[in-house]
Design a protein around this motif. Sequence first.
Motif, PDB file in Angstrom:
ATOM      1  N   ALA A   1     -13.526  41.073 -11.860  1.00 15.60           N
ATOM      2  CA  ALA A   1     -14.784  41.785 -12.070  1.00 15.60           C
ATOM      3  C   ALA A   1     -15.170  41.770 -13.540  1.00 15.60           C
ATOM      4  O   ALA A   1     -14.320  41.886 -14.428  1.00 15.60           O
ATOM      5  CB  ALA A   1     -14.674  43.218 -11.572  1.00 15.60           C
ATOM      6  N   LEU A   2     -16.473  41.641 -13.804  1.00 14.10           N
ATOM      7  CA  LEU A   2     -17.014  41.673 -15.158  1.00 14.10           C
ATOM      8  C   LEU A   2     -17.857  42.915 -15.415  1.00 14.10           C
ATOM      9  O   LEU A   2     -18.025  43.315 -16.567  1.00 14.10           O
ATOM     10  CB  LEU A   2     -17.880  40.432 -15.410  1.00 14.10           C
ATOM     11  N   ALA A   3     -18.398  43.500 -14.364  1.00 11.57           N
ATOM     12  CA  ALA A   3     -19.299  44.642 -14.503  1.00 11.57           C
ATOM     13  C   ALA A   3     -18.577  45.936 -14.175  1.00 11.57           C
ATOM     14  O   ALA A   3     -17.785  45.990 -13.222  1.00 11.57           O
ATOM     15  CB  ALA A   3     -20.511  44.474 -13.579  1.00 11.57           C
ATOM     16  N   GLU A   4     -18.852  46.977 -14.941  1.00 11.62           N
ATOM     17  CA  GLU A   4     -18.210  48.265 -14.685  1.00 11.62           C
ATOM     18  C   GLU A   4     -18.644  48.868 -13.357  1.00 11.62           C
ATOM     19  O   GLU A   4     -17.936  49.706 -12.789  1.00 11.62           O
ATOM     20  CB  GLU A   4     -18.502  49.227 -15.839  1.00 11.62           C
ATOM     21  N   SER A   5     -19.780  48.450 -12.847  1.00 11.24           N
ATOM     22  CA  SER A   5     -20.256  48.957 -11.554  1.00 11.24           C
ATOM     23  C   SER A   5     -19.467  48.399 -10.383  1.00 11.24           C
ATOM     24  O   SER A   5     -19.539  48.923  -9.267  1.00 11.24           O
ATOM     25  CB  SER A   5     -21.739  48.615 -11.372  1.00 11.24           C
ATOM     26  N   VAL A   6     -18.715  47.330 -10.622  1.00 10.98           N
ATOM     27  CA  VAL A   6     -17.910  46.708  -9.571  1.00 10.98           C
ATOM     28  C   VAL A   6     -16.475  47.213  -9.685  1.00 10.98           C
ATOM     29  O   VAL A   6     -15.918  47.276 -10.780  1.00 10.98           O
ATOM     30  CB  VAL A   6     -17.949  45.177  -9.697  1.00 10.98           C
TER      31      VAL A   6
ATOM     32  N   TYR B   1     -25.686  40.276 -18.943  1.00 12.54           N
ATOM     33  CA  TYR B   1     -26.757  39.576 -18.233  1.00 12.54           C
ATOM     34  C   TYR B   1     -26.651  39.738 -16.718  1.00 12.54           C
ATOM     35  O   TYR B   1     -27.281  39.001 -15.959  1.00 12.54           O
ATOM     36  CB  TYR B   1     -26.749  38.090 -18.612  1.00 12.54           C
ATOM     37  N   GLY B   2     -25.833  40.680 -16.282  1.00  9.44           N
ATOM     38  CA  GLY B   2     -25.806  41.036 -14.870  1.00  9.44           C
ATOM     39  C   GLY B   2     -24.850  40.253 -14.000  1.00  9.44           C
ATOM     40  O   GLY B   2     -24.862  40.420 -12.774  1.00  9.44           O
ATOM     41  N   VAL B   3     -24.015  39.392 -14.590  1.00  9.73           N
ATOM     42  CA  VAL B   3     -23.027  38.659 -13.790  1.00  9.73           C
ATOM     43  C   VAL B   3     -21.920  39.624 -13.395  1.00  9.73           C
ATOM     44  O   VAL B   3     -21.411  40.390 -14.216  1.00  9.73           O
ATOM     45  CB  VAL B   3     -22.457  37.467 -14.577  1.00  9.73           C
TER      46      VAL B   3
ATOM     47  N   HIS C   1      -9.876  43.572 -12.887  1.00 10.49           N
ATOM     48  CA  HIS C   1     -11.087  43.903 -13.639  1.00 10.49           C
ATOM     49  C   HIS C   1     -10.894  43.511 -15.096  1.00 10.49           C
ATOM     50  O   HIS C   1     -10.010  44.030 -15.772  1.00 10.49           O
ATOM     51  CB  HIS C   1     -11.392  45.400 -13.535  1.00 10.49           C
ATOM     52  N   LEU C   2     -11.727  42.579 -15.570  1.00  9.70           N
ATOM     53  CA  LEU C   2     -11.575  42.071 -16.928  1.00  9.70           C
ATOM     54  C   LEU C   2     -12.011  43.074 -17.982  1.00  9.70           C
ATOM     55  O   LEU C   2     -11.636  42.941 -19.144  1.00  9.70           O
ATOM     56  CB  LEU C   2     -12.351  40.762 -17.097  1.00  9.70           C
ATOM     57  N   ILE C   3     -12.809  44.059 -17.606  1.00  4.53           N
ATOM     58  CA  ILE C   3     -13.282  45.054 -18.572  1.00  4.53           C
ATOM     59  C   ILE C   3     -12.343  46.248 -18.640  1.00  4.53           C
ATOM     60  O   ILE C   3     -11.935  46.680 -19.719  1.00  4.53           O
ATOM     61  CB  ILE C   3     -14.707  45.517 -18.218  1.00  4.53           C
ATOM     62  N   THR C   4     -11.964  46.782 -17.479  1.00  4.02           N
ATOM     63  CA  THR C   4     -11.135  47.984 -17.452  1.00  4.02           C
ATOM     64  C   THR C   4      -9.641  47.682 -17.445  1.00  4.02           C
ATOM     65  O   THR C   4      -8.826  48.566 -17.737  1.00  4.02           O
ATOM     66  CB  THR C   4     -11.458  48.828 -16.211  1.00  4.02           C
TER      67      THR C   4
END
Length: 244
Positions: free
Chosen positions: A93-98, A173-175, A205-208
């Motif tokens: 995952a790239l987006a925190e919403s995912v 960019y929403g990816v 998750h790549l962000i968290t």
Amino acid sequence: MSTHIGAAPGQIAPYVLMPGDPYRARWIAETFLEDPVQYNDVRGMLGYTGTYRGVPVSAQGSGMGQPSIGIYAHELFSEYDVRAIVRVGTCGALAESVKVRDVILGQAASTDSSMNRPRFGDVTFAPAADFDLLRFAWEAAQEKLLPAVVGGLFSSDQFYNPNTTIASTLADYGVLGVEMEAAALYTLAAQFSRRALAVCTVSDHLITGEETSAAERQESFEDMMVMALDAVVRLHDEEGQDRG
């Protein structure tokens, strides 16, 4: 029989589920398909055909990365007259919403690969999923209350990417997620006027930094398979009505 697939004509179904791992193709066949028969073991890339709710379906490993899935998808479309391929795999995952264990239905696929330069030169082609497959998978998820999100994927040519800022840029960019195969699959589906969709379970998750356990991944894989198989059955039913 093609160069990399040892199946005779008629042994591969019009609808193919394509995990990267050939052993997951075997798991799909043994878990979800009725009366599965192995048709391929060339280079250890296992392939099986059976039925799901009366619809002929194959499960074929693709290997990792766009060059590998490109070989198998090309031969399935061009030499076995496959009408639709659904990639079933994992992504980060790239987006925190995912969230981890969500299933991303890949609406389109950006890429850092140069594989399309021989086709388009300086033009940037935008590989996208088949709308009907995407719609059917989404409808199945909504009806069964499964954790699905729709959005863009990033098909990377590198698992260990030295560009440490690209993930956050793509997220801006929403990816939604990163994987390694969808862009090639979507491009080949466009080339051969066939259908394709990537259905990807979020394994990390790549962000968290969050990751799933083995048990959580297995449960998420089953959610993913329900969406993919339901989409194939709905497509089969619609195509049958169109031909009627």
